[in-house]
Enzyme design. Structure first.
Site, short mmCIF file in Angstrom:
data_model
loop_
_atom_site.label_atom_id
_atom_site.label_comp_id
_atom_site.label_asym_id
_atom_site.label_seq_id
_atom_site.Cartn_x
_atom_site.Cartn_y
_atom_site.Cartn_z
N GLU A 66 10.38 16.70 14.38
CA GLU A 66 11.03 16.47 12.89
C GLU A 66 10.59 17.66 11.49
O GLU A 66 8.92 17.67 12.01
CB GLU A 66 10.67 15.11 12.37
CG GLU A 66 10.76 14.23 11.81
CD GLU A 66 10.15 12.81 11.04
OE1 GLU A 66 8.88 12.61 10.76
OE2 GLU A 66 11.18 12.25 10.57
N CYS A 105 13.71 10.88 6.94
CA CYS A 105 13.76 10.53 7.95
C CYS A 105 15.03 10.52 8.64
O CYS A 105 15.13 10.74 9.82
CB CYS A 105 13.17 9.35 8.40
SG CYS A 105 14.08 8.20 6.81
N LYS A 164 0.57 -1.16 0.59
CA LYS A 164 0.09 -0.13 0.16
C LYS A 164 0.86 1.24 -0.31
O LYS A 164 1.26 1.92 1.53
CB LYS A 164 -0.95 -0.08 1.16
CG LYS A 164 -1.97 1.12 0.70
CD LYS A 164 -2.49 1.82 2.10
CE LYS A 164 -1.71 2.92 2.56
NZ LYS A 164 -0.90 4.27 2.02
N GLU A 182 9.79 1.57 10.54
CA GLU A 182 10.91 2.36 10.49
C GLU A 182 9.79 3.55 10.22
O GLU A 182 9.04 3.92 9.50
CB GLU A 182 11.24 1.90 9.05
CG GLU A 182 11.23 1.13 8.55
CD GLU A 182 12.99 0.72 8.99
OE1 GLU A 182 13.65 2.09 9.89
OE2 GLU A 182 13.61 -0.22 9.23
P1 NAD Z 1 2.69 8.42 7.34
O1 NAD Z 1 2.66 8.17 8.28
O2 NAD Z 1 1.30 9.37 7.40
O3 NAD Z 1 1.58 7.47 6.54
C1 NAD Z 1 2.69 6.71 6.00
C2 NAD Z 1 1.52 6.00 5.37
O4 NAD Z 1 1.13 4.88 6.46
C3 NAD Z 1 1.28 5.90 3.88
O5 NAD Z 1 1.18 4.97 3.42
C4 NAD Z 1 -0.33 6.49 4.56
O6 NAD Z 1 -1.31 6.56 3.73
C5 NAD Z 1 0.17 5.77 5.49
N1 NAD Z 1 -1.39 6.07 7.05
C6 NAD Z 1 -1.35 7.12 7.73
N2 NAD Z 1 -1.89 6.97 8.13
C7 NAD Z 1 -2.62 5.53 8.29
C8 NAD Z 1 -3.56 4.53 8.86
N3 NAD Z 1 -4.22 5.20 10.34
N4 NAD Z 1 -3.25 3.50 8.90
C9 NAD Z 1 -2.55 2.23 8.42
N5 NAD Z 1 -1.89 3.15 7.21
C10 NAD Z 1 -1.61 4.47 7.62
O7 NAD Z 1 3.86 9.44 7.19
P2 NAD Z 1 4.64 10.41 5.20
O8 NAD Z 1 4.10 11.73 5.95
O9 NAD Z 1 4.03 9.49 4.26
O10 NAD Z 1 5.99 10.28 6.36
C11 NAD Z 1 7.27 10.82 6.49
C12 NAD Z 1 7.33 9.65 7.52
O11 NAD Z 1 8.43 8.62 7.62
C13 NAD Z 1 8.71 10.95 8.63
O12 NAD Z 1 7.64 10.88 9.61
C14 NAD Z 1 9.55 10.11 8.38
O13 NAD Z 1 10.19 10.09 9.34
C15 NAD Z 1 8.64 8.49 7.85
N6 NAD Z 1 10.46 8.16 7.70
C16 NAD Z 1 10.38 6.37 7.86
C17 NAD Z 1 11.80 6.18 7.66
C18 NAD Z 1 12.38 5.51 8.52
O14 NAD Z 1 13.12 4.37 7.05
N7 NAD Z 1 12.90 5.11 9.57
C19 NAD Z 1 12.01 5.73 6.34
C20 NAD Z 1 10.92 7.62 5.51
C21 NAD Z 1 10.07 8.00 6.40
#
Ligand code: NAD
Length: 495
Positions: free
Chosen positions: A391, A294, A184, A260
């Site tokens: 962040e 991240c 997804k 992650e």
């Molecule tokens: P997000 O948590 O809003 O969304 C991530 C994913 O989760 C998306 O596919 C989104 O559609 C889905 N999602 C959102 N709410 C959900 C729910 N309630 N249930 C199931 N799925 C849900 O994050 P984002 O804005 O897409 O990404 C940025 C974040 O990701 C930052 O905090 C960044 O640090 C983190 N990130 C971490 C890593 C790592 O490897 N640690 C890598 C890249 C990004």
């Protein structure tokens, strides 16, 4: 042959759901728009999956699981290898697509495609290396056999900031281990995952092994999947608040999870650092992906004796960035992903300034279309400011000053996050000391980039659980099964 136009490129990207080896519409034919963050214009409309569509994808993954697990590891690896070659051959198409939907400059998209493709190659090589063991118990009697088995159908949820790499970093080890998946991708950048799916299917993935569902309501879609006994694993990359919620839901079924999550990387410049190298490291650690990473340097901690020189040089370098649409060759900083992100970044800067921080460059939202925010350097920053505790996810570098190593370590470790830390020093003992004291899953020494498909990527504390990449990455998709065997010499010995 001339490069395809944007329209021709987009026309070649599937926009449906991929379930059981076929592209299909979402239930009720619902779709949503994907937009270009440099202009706000629509790029394509893709299928908006319902919870029932998600369950259909899981059913397909479950049906394909047994045969995929039985498929020889070498054969699974060879499909991934062909996938690596196909993505590499089409890297320009992927790079342009990433820039269109995510906004980063083309040069960075190309680098992401190379990095993302590398997970396909790395795990094509790891697939045949999964091994168990056979041992004799310490008392010399029974035999202990340890097997590795694929976990089973996995739900893989990815963020928008690295549209290809976040997908391959999960799909490749899962598929290499013999798991089937439901992927997804983020609704802000689904196109890259859809094209990747087509490429991997063309490379030979059988029906049901890689299912992809795009949706604007991820909570509604993932809820029923997480409570379905056919799902055996959740691997999530995204923000810590969403990760927490998903872990709570997964706890109901004691579902295996990899997380992650967010970061708040400290970037330490010690008194004995090569200041020019530290500036270059900070530029990369801060500005890669426009700060929307991240692993982005979130807090720049500089020893007082070099603070002025470092800050001046960093400000000069960041002021030289060219902000604009990622598709323009001169651009070195693209837009942020959306208006919500821009409002958050601008709000953190304004809040810091009203609490006493000084802006050395940037700090103002520009006029015009697109979600641009300029490279920004802040000094007179204090540890209690929100910009240091949260962040940032944007091109803003807050600089803090420290007086000794212990203070720097305390300050660096004061965050709830622990993904990566960066250290610049010419003293080997200090480098190793800091690498042992910093509370993060990864440490960069005299470098602003740690990501490498051959290395275990992941965090401690609220930055997550589990590792992606390296020899560790495939373990996340394997179960360890122990088989106890009676001493094969028991009868001979008359026991
Ligand atoms: P997000 O948590 O809003 O969304 C991530 C994913 O989760 C998306 O596919 C989104 O559609 C889905 N999602 C959102 N709410 C959900 C729910 N309630 N249930 C199931 N799925 C849900 O994050 P984002 O804005 O897409 O990404 C940025 C974040 O990701 C930052 O905090 C960044 O640090 C983190 N990130 C971490 C890593 C790592 O490897 N640690 C890598 C890249 C990004």
């Amino acid at each position: 042959m001339s490069a395809p136009t944007d329209e021709a490129l987009l026309a070649g990207v599937p926009t449906g759901l991929h379930v059981d080896g076929a592209w299909r519409d979402a239930e009720g034919g619902r779709r949503f728009e994907v937009t270009d963050p440099a202009t706000g214009d629509g790029l394509a409309s893709v299928a908006d999956a319902s919870p029932a569509d998600g369950l259909a994808a899981l059913a397909a993954a479950e049906r394909a699981q047994e045969e995929w697990a039985r498929t020889p590891a070498r054969a699974r690896g060879e499909i991934l290898r062909r996938g690596f070659e196909a993505v590499t051959a089409r890297s320009e198409e992927f790079a342009r697509l990433i820039t269109m939907e995510m906004g980063k400059p083309l040069a960075e998209s190309r680098a992401e495609v190379a990095y993302g493709a590398e997970f396909l190659r790395w795990f094509s090589e790891e697939a045949p290396r999964v091994a168990g063991r056979y041992a004799t118990a310490p008392d010399g009697a029974n035999r202990l056999m340890v097997q590795k088995r694929p976990v089973g159908p996995c739900l893989l949820i990815t963020p928008w900031n690295f549209p290809i790499a976040m997908a391959t970093r999960k799909v490749a080890p899962a598929v290499a281990a013999g798991c089937t998946v439901v992927l997804k991708p983020a609704d802000l950048t689904p196109l890259t995952s859809l094209l990747l799916t087509q490429v991997l299917v063309d490379a030979g993935l059988p029906p049901g092994v890689l299912n992809v569902v795009t949706t604007t309501d991820p909570a509604a879609l993932s809820g029923p999947l997480l409570s379905d006994h056919r799902l055996r694993k959740l691997s999530f990359t995204g923000s810590t608040p969403v990760g927490r919620r998903l872990m709570a839901a997964a706890a109901e079924r004691v579902l295996k999870v990899s997380m992650e999550l967010g970061g708040n990387a400290p970037f330490l410049v010690c008194e004995d650092a090569d200041v020019d190298a530290a500036v270059e490291g900070a530029v990369v650690a801060k500005m890669r992906n426009g700060g929307e990473a991240c692993v982005a340097a979130n807090r720049i901690l500089v020893h007082r004796s070099v603070a002025e020189e470092f800050t001046e040089k960093l400000t000069a370098r960041l002021s030289g960035f060219v902000t604009g649409p990622g598709s323009e060759p001169a651009t070195t900083l693209g837009p942020l992903i959306d208006e919500r992100s821009r409002r958050k970044v601008a709000g953190l800067v304004d809040d810091a300034v009203s609490a006493g921080a000084r802006v050395l460059t940037g700090g103002r939202v520009p006029e015009g279309p697109g979600y641009f925010y300029p490279p920004t350097v802040l000094t007179d920053v204090r540890a209690d400011m929100a910009i240091v505790q949260q962040e940032i996810f944007g091109p803003v570098a807050p600089v803090l000053v420290f007086d000794d190593e212990h203070e720097a370590v305390r300050s660096a470790n004061s965050s709830e996050f622990g993904l990566v830390s960066f250290v610049f020093t010419r003293d080997l003992d200090r480098a190793l000391r800091l690498s042992e004291r910093l509370e993060s899953g990864m440490v960069g020494i005299n470098t602003g980039v740690v990501s490498n498909p051959a290395a275990p990527f992941g965090g401690v504390k609220a930055s997550g659980l589990g590792r992606e990449g390296g020899v560790e990455g495939i373990e996340e998709y394997l179960e360890t099964v122990y088989v106890g065997i009676r001493d094969p010499f028991a009868t001979e010995r008359g026991r």
